[in-house]
Design a protein around this motif. Structure first.
Motif, short mmCIF file in Angstrom:
data_model
loop_
_atom_site.label_atom_id
_atom_site.label_comp_id
_atom_site.label_asym_id
_atom_site.label_seq_id
_atom_site.Cartn_x
_atom_site.Cartn_y
_atom_site.Cartn_z
N THR A 1 16.42 4.71 -0.50
CA THR A 1 15.54 5.40 -1.44
C THR A 1 14.07 5.23 -1.08
O THR A 1 13.28 6.18 -1.21
N ILE A 2 13.70 4.04 -0.63
CA ILE A 2 12.28 3.78 -0.37
C ILE A 2 11.86 4.15 1.06
O ILE A 2 10.67 4.09 1.38
N GLN A 3 12.80 4.58 1.89
CA GLN A 3 12.48 4.83 3.29
C GLN A 3 11.34 5.85 3.49
O GLN A 3 10.46 5.63 4.33
N PRO A 4 11.31 6.96 2.75
CA PRO A 4 10.19 7.89 2.94
C PRO A 4 8.83 7.24 2.67
O PRO A 4 7.86 7.51 3.41
N LEU A 5 8.73 6.40 1.65
CA LEU A 5 7.48 5.73 1.37
C LEU A 5 7.13 4.73 2.47
O LEU A 5 5.97 4.61 2.89
N ARG A 6 8.13 4.01 2.95
CA ARG A 6 7.89 3.07 4.06
C ARG A 6 7.37 3.80 5.28
O ARG A 6 6.45 3.34 5.97
N ALA B 1 -4.53 -8.67 0.69
CA ALA B 1 -3.07 -8.54 0.66
C ALA B 1 -2.41 -9.81 1.17
O ALA B 1 -1.33 -10.19 0.69
N VAL B 2 -3.05 -10.48 2.13
CA VAL B 2 -2.52 -11.76 2.61
C VAL B 2 -2.59 -12.80 1.49
O VAL B 2 -1.64 -13.55 1.26
N THR C 1 10.18 -8.75 -1.24
CA THR C 1 11.10 -8.47 -0.14
C THR C 1 10.89 -7.10 0.47
O THR C 1 10.81 -6.96 1.70
N PHE C 2 10.79 -6.08 -0.37
CA PHE C 2 10.76 -4.70 0.13
C PHE C 2 9.36 -4.09 0.14
O PHE C 2 9.13 -3.09 0.82
N GLY C 3 8.46 -4.67 -0.64
CA GLY C 3 7.13 -4.08 -0.74
C GLY C 3 6.09 -4.78 0.10
O GLY C 3 4.96 -4.32 0.21
N ARG C 4 6.43 -5.93 0.71
CA ARG C 4 5.42 -6.70 1.41
C ARG C 4 5.81 -7.03 2.86
O ARG C 4 4.93 -7.24 3.68
N GLU C 5 7.06 -7.16 3.15
CA GLU C 5 7.48 -7.57 4.48
C GLU C 5 7.44 -6.41 5.47
O GLU C 5 7.73 -5.27 5.13
N ASP C 6 7.04 -6.70 6.70
CA ASP C 6 7.23 -5.77 7.84
C ASP C 6 6.59 -4.40 7.60
O ASP C 6 7.20 -3.38 7.88
N LEU C 7 5.35 -4.39 7.12
CA LEU C 7 4.69 -3.10 6.87
C LEU C 7 3.49 -2.86 7.79
O LEU C 7 2.71 -1.96 7.56
N LYS D 1 6.42 1.52 -6.55
CA LYS D 1 5.01 1.42 -6.93
C LYS D 1 4.25 0.52 -5.95
O LYS D 1 3.10 0.81 -5.57
N ALA D 2 4.89 -0.56 -5.51
CA ALA D 2 4.25 -1.46 -4.56
C ALA D 2 3.93 -0.74 -3.25
O ALA D 2 2.86 -0.94 -2.66
N LEU D 3 4.84 0.12 -2.81
CA LEU D 3 4.61 0.86 -1.57
C LEU D 3 3.51 1.90 -1.75
O LEU D 3 2.71 2.13 -0.83
N VAL D 4 3.46 2.52 -2.91
CA VAL D 4 2.37 3.45 -3.19
C VAL D 4 1.03 2.72 -3.16
O VAL D 4 0.03 3.22 -2.61
#
Length: 258
Positions: free
Chosen positions: A12-17, A45-46, A165-171, A237-240
């Protein structure tokens, strides 16, 4: 069932990523001045990543005296292991440092201005209100941190864990890291610490910690559909907000280095 939930959320979040990983800000950074502008935004952000991490530790373990066992022993183990790596890793010389302190070192080496971020942290941790402490912080970074602290203040460990986990790692994508490697060849005395930080981030956060965080989120959400839905909405929301932060960096580079 839980693995299916993880995969569904990731799908679901892949497009935002992808919007974040393909953001034009990375290609906009063409010299050291522009890299410094990026760092002067990214440092927040760090820092609030560390604050989110410690909020999770506070929620999932006992961090007060007298001690008592809190929650699930598996989640205690997972969060404590992540905290150890993030809060007391090693720099390129083998000295123990948090990733925040390591990033500040990278800023100083690169000639970026770390004083605004350091004053913000000192003021906020000394009890000043967020708005007073952050008045000199770039707007996009300020809004990004405000969202993070809204998540922290929700008091919902499953939501905090999902955003972590999904909004902060590997971005930060490979193209940015390759660009820093190129800079390092030309300016080794300016960006070697930043390169070390990024490579360490990949080594620790992008591999071992990401697996621990996935497991932690899965345990906290369990088979509760409401928790998974709350987690998904918070992650989106975190990805936005991350995309908005990168928009702010892009605009700053355009304005300051036109």
């Amino acid at each position: 069932m839980t693995n299916d939930r993880i995969q569904e959320l990731q799908h679901t979040i892949q497009p935002l990523r992808l919007e974040i990983l393909n953001h034009p800000v990375y290609k906009k950074i063409e010299d050291l001045d522009q890299l410094r502008s990026f760092m002067e935004h990214h440092i927040y952000a760090v820092w609030d990543f560390m604050s989110l991490l410690k909020a999770l530790q506070n929620a999932l373990t006992c961090t007060s005296v007298p001690w008592r066992p809190v929650g699930n022993a598996n989640t205690r183990y997972l969060i404590n292991e992540i905290v150890t790596g993030e809060e007391s890793d090693v720099d390129e010389f083998g000295n123990r440092k948090s990733h925040f302190e390591l990033y500040l070192d990278a800023m100083r080496q690169a000639g970026a201005d770390s004083s605004v971020a350091e004053k913000f942290v000192d003021d906020y941790c000394s009890g000043q209100s967020f708005s007073a402490s952050a008045h000199s912080v770039p707007l996009a970074a300020r809004e990004f941190m405000e969202f993070t602290f809204d998540i922290i203040q929700s008091g919902k460990p499953h939501v905090m864990s999902a955003v972590f986990t999904f909004g902060r790692e590997d971005l930060i994508p490979d193209m940015f890291i390759e660009m820093v490697r190129d800079f390092s060849q030309s300016f080794p005395k300016e960006v070697s610490t930043l390169l070390y930080y990024l490579e360490r981030h990949i080594e620790v956060d992008g591999d071992h910690h990401s697996h621990l965080a996935l497991e932690m989120t899965a345990v906290l959400c369990g088979d509760d559909s409401e928790k998974w839905n709350e987690a998904l909405e918070a992650v989106k929301k975190a990805l936005v907000m991350r995309r908005t932060l990168w928009d702010g960096v892009f605009a700053a580079i355009q304005t300051e280095h036109a």
